[in-house]
Write a protein that holds these residues in place. Structure first.
Motif: not given
Length: 786
Positions: A433-440, A529-540
């Motif tokens: 669940i590949n969020s933007d660590e650099r920002q959040w 949430y985990a299912q929707r954004w698995a292997y994608k880039h979610p935002t807050p």
């Protein structure tokens, strides 16, 4: 209209309701919706929080070959990156991350380090200030598929690769990079990878990450994510397939992301048999035993071996190498698919690592899969070395080392188990669940710390979790505003980083699950949430919207308070007023008033007058008495009874029953929101018979007045005390104002015998104490000592 009036109650309740309706908050309404703060939904990211019909993301595939120089602690490498543009945009250039450049002497990270000089400073801190370490990538070449050099511009930790022609949508481009760099000493330069030197056996253990130039993310919501790497904000990466060949000394054991492709070339026949045994084992099987590792430490075999690994649909790659490694493995099934759980560790990690590490890995994969999505990668690895804790796909680096004699404290044991759970758990947040660590940072560390808490509690009853319980974050939330920052802040700007990005969001989610939403609604929404954004880039916004979309719970007030402000929970129970409903029956009510009158204590004046004034004037002169000297205002008259009967005739049978019910007790609770953070109000009532009851009042009680409300509670039994948040489930920072009547805070003090502080030795005493043995021999009795 027929009315049922309760004496002394209706006016109070009606007045409170009118005051509430007319009171407005100063500043922002805490229940205002977040729509104006969140990005506008579109065909890429919907208002429900799900990926839209036009959602896209880029892809980067790697073919990497690296060689480890164990004599110089250096790495050389070359790679071919195939970048596929799945966006609707033409890209004239690409951005590549050069994370090792953080160790360059003139890097932004080094230049912006702050610190102070002290009267006493450690050698390590001074070494850090004076370090001459030659760090950072040394890029030898960047060439296109045709072998021609590509023009590049390096800006600190980012490199722009200018393409001969714009990369059009649905097209791919391949380019190659050659580089080398000096590997960091973890105990000197720090960072998220590096080596540890073992002086006793003169060996090195390498934990290798950020070891290759890596593609930056290009996304629909921000374009290129090329914020500079300064240390806290971690790594945002696209998914792809990896082929990696690692050439290391022949006696090294290498573990890595992905599956080993050439086991027959790098493993002995015995090791291969043990590997097969591990596939059906119920406990870890030693692929390399401690005795074999100890023997290997002194082998110094000549030559090298090349280990080949492949990994599909991952966002990164890491590996570890040492001749010191013990290696154990155990296969589990997750959603019907085999997962090989493994650990690599030196003998210095035993007995802790051999007993716990791989079992913790397996437990983590199972528990996280239950709360999020099934783990789909073929391996999960825990490596023990110099890095205290860092995560990568399928592999993580973890600390926790016993004493040299094999003993360890409870803190070391649970600290090791917790860090393994946490780092293995990062496979889900943010590796899948590949969020933007650099920002959040909170989107990976906070969410991961929350599921870590759930996993710890399933490991052992009453596990001593550091983060997750609301009471554990209360002290941080009570600190001054200038010492905190909101959760919704850039990773590099967060104050009190651990509390801000790990502890507070983990606690917020636990409160949502246990107090605000309930486990059933929360677990379903979180899994969605985990299912929707698995292997994608979610935002807050995708997280916030999904949690509400899948639960039908309006949580904008919660996100606003917990994530966008530094307010804290402090709900004060300021007062409680007690009422009883009047039956309006003069026989009952007058008798009650007579009892109250009889029970009321005499004033001190009346008590003293009873003896100081033997007779009043009216006692001496009876002719002064009239009707009122014998009048009893509480005596029931026929007129009183007639009025009561007439009133009853005007009521319905239901109203008559309610009027005759004199068992109900009415309590008006005055509540003040001292801390500013609106939260549910949990009220514990203790009755006169010592039984207890809990009522949970939703946070919406504050929706018309965020600062102060009154609440009426009706009970059948009389209440002797009220307590707000009795189980400390809202992170209330001040418990002293939670009870009514007020309860003294229990504490203890210790007795001791006061002693005068001993004065330090004077210079003459110090000189005698410091005299050398030879001087003491020379100063024999009778000698002058000169």
């Amino acid at each position: 209209m027929r009315r049922l009036l309760f004496a002394g109650l209706v006016l109070a309740v009606a007045g409170q309701q009118a005051a509430t309706a007319q009171t407005t908050n100063s500043g922002t309404d805490k229940f205002a919706q977040l729509e104006t703060m969140l990005p506008t939904p579109n065909s890429y990211r919907t208002a429900s929080g799900a990926p839209g019909s036009d959602y896209w993301q880029q892809r980067a595939d790697y073919d990497i070959k690296v060689t480890l120089d164990d004599a110089k602690q250096a790495l050389t490498g070359r790679e071919t990156i195939t970048y596929t543009n799945l966006s609707p945009d033409a890209l004239p250039y690409l951005w590549v991350q050069l994370d090792q450049n953080i160790f360059e002497k003139n890097s932004i990270a080094n230049a912006t380090q702050v610190g102070q000089l002290q009267d006493k400073m450690s050698f390590q801190s001074v070494d850090g200030m004076m370090s001459n370490f030659d760090g950072g990538f040394k890029i030898e070449s960047v060439t296109g598929k045709d072998g021609r050099a590509l023009h590049t511009v390096t800006n600190n930790t980012m490199m722009r690769v200018d393409l001969p022609a714009p990369l059009l949508p649905r097209q791919s481009v391949s380019f190659s990079v050659k580089w080398h760099y000096n590997i960091t000493d973890q105990y000197k330069q720090g960072g998220r990878s590096g080596f540890e030197y073992f002086a006793d056996d003169k060996n090195y253990l390498y934990e290798m990450a950020q070891f290759y130039p890596r593609m930056a993310v290009y996304s629909d919501n921000q374009g290129w994510q090329h914020k500079q790497f300064l240390g806290n904000g971690e790594f945002t990466l696209p998914f792809g397939d990896y082929k990696v060949s690692i050439t290391a000394p022949a006696d090294h054991i290498v573990g890595a992301t992905g599956t080993l492709q050439n086991a027959a070339q790098v493993l002995t026949s015995t090791q291969q048999k043990r590997w097969e045994q591990a596939k059906s084992a119920t406990k870890p099987v030693l692929i390399v035993s401690q005795d074999e590792a100890v023997k290997n430490e002194s082998s110094r075999a000549t030559g090298t071996k090349t280990w080949s690994f492949a990994a599909k649909n991952v966002r990164d790659f890491a590996w570890a190498s040492s001749r010191k490694f013990i290696w154990d493995a155990m296969q589990i099934k997750q959603n019907g698919k085999p997962v090989m759980c493994m650990s690599y560790y030196p003998k210095e990690g035993n007995p802790l690592w051999g007993q716990y590490s791989t079992q913790v890995v397996a437990h983590t994969i199972k528990t996280y899969s239950k709360f999020t999505i099934p783990y789909a990668y073929p391996v999960a690895i825990s490596v023990h070395g110099p890095v205290g804790g860092m995560e990568y796909p399928m592999l993580c680096f973890n600390g926790g080392r016993p004493e040299k004699d094999g003993t360890y404290s409870q803190q070391v044991k649970y600290g090791m188990i917790s860090v393994i759970i946490h780092e293995v758990g990062h496979n889900f947040f943010p590796m899948i669940i590949n969020s933007d660590e650099r920002q959040w940072t909170w989107m990976d560390e906070g969410l991961n710390s929350f599921v870590q808490f759930l996993t710890e509690q399933e490991w052992e009853r009453n596990y001593p979790s550091r983060r997750g319980e609301p009471r554990n974050i209360a002290a941080y939330m009570a600190t001054a505003d200038n010492l905190q920052s909101p959760i919704m802040i850039n990773s590099e700007s967060a104050l009190q980083f651990g509390n801000n990005a790990y502890g507070k969001p983990a606690t917020a989610l636990n409160i949502l699950r246990e107090t605000v939403m309930g486990r059933e609604l929360f677990d379903y929404a979180f899994k969605t949430y985990a299912q929707r954004w698995a292997y994608k880039h979610p935002t807050p916004a995708d997280f916030f919207r999904t949690m509400e979309d899948a639960s039908a719970v309006d949580l904008d007030w919660f996100w606003r308070g917990w994530f966008y402000t530094t307010e804290h929970t402090d709900i004060a129970l300021e007062s409680v007023k007690s009422y009883n409903a009047s039956t309006r029956n003069p026989q009952v009510e007058n008798a009650r008033l007579q009892q109250q009158k009889a029970a009321a204590p005499q004033s001190i004046t009346a008590q003293r007058n009873a003896t100081d004034i033997p007779k009043t004037l009216v006692d001496e002169k009876p002719e002064l008495k009239d009707f009122y000297n014998n009048y009893d205002p509480l005596a029931v008259t026929p007129a009183d009874q007639q009025r009561y009967t007439a009133m009853l005739n005007g009521l319905t049978p239901e109203q008559q029953q309610r009027l005759n019910d004199s068992q109900s007790n009415f309590y008006e609770l005055s509540l003040r929101n001292v801390g500013g953070l609106v939260m549910p109000v949990i009220v514990q009532m203790t009755y006169a018979d010592n039984t207890q009851e809990i009522q949970t009042i939703p946070a919406e009680i504050w929706r018309k007045n965020n600062a102060q409300v009154t609440k009426v509670i009706v009970t059948k039994k009389p209440v002797i005390s009220f307590v707000i948040d009795p189980f400390q489930q809202t992170a209330d920072t001040d418990l002293s104002n939670n009870a009514f009547p007020r309860q003294p805070a229990a504490s203890r003090f210790e007795l001791f015998e006061q002693q005068r502080p001993q004065a330090p030795a004077n210079p003459m005493q110090q000189s005698k104490t410091a005299a050398s043995p030879m001087q003491k021999l020379e100063q024999k009795p009778g000698s002058s000592g000169n």
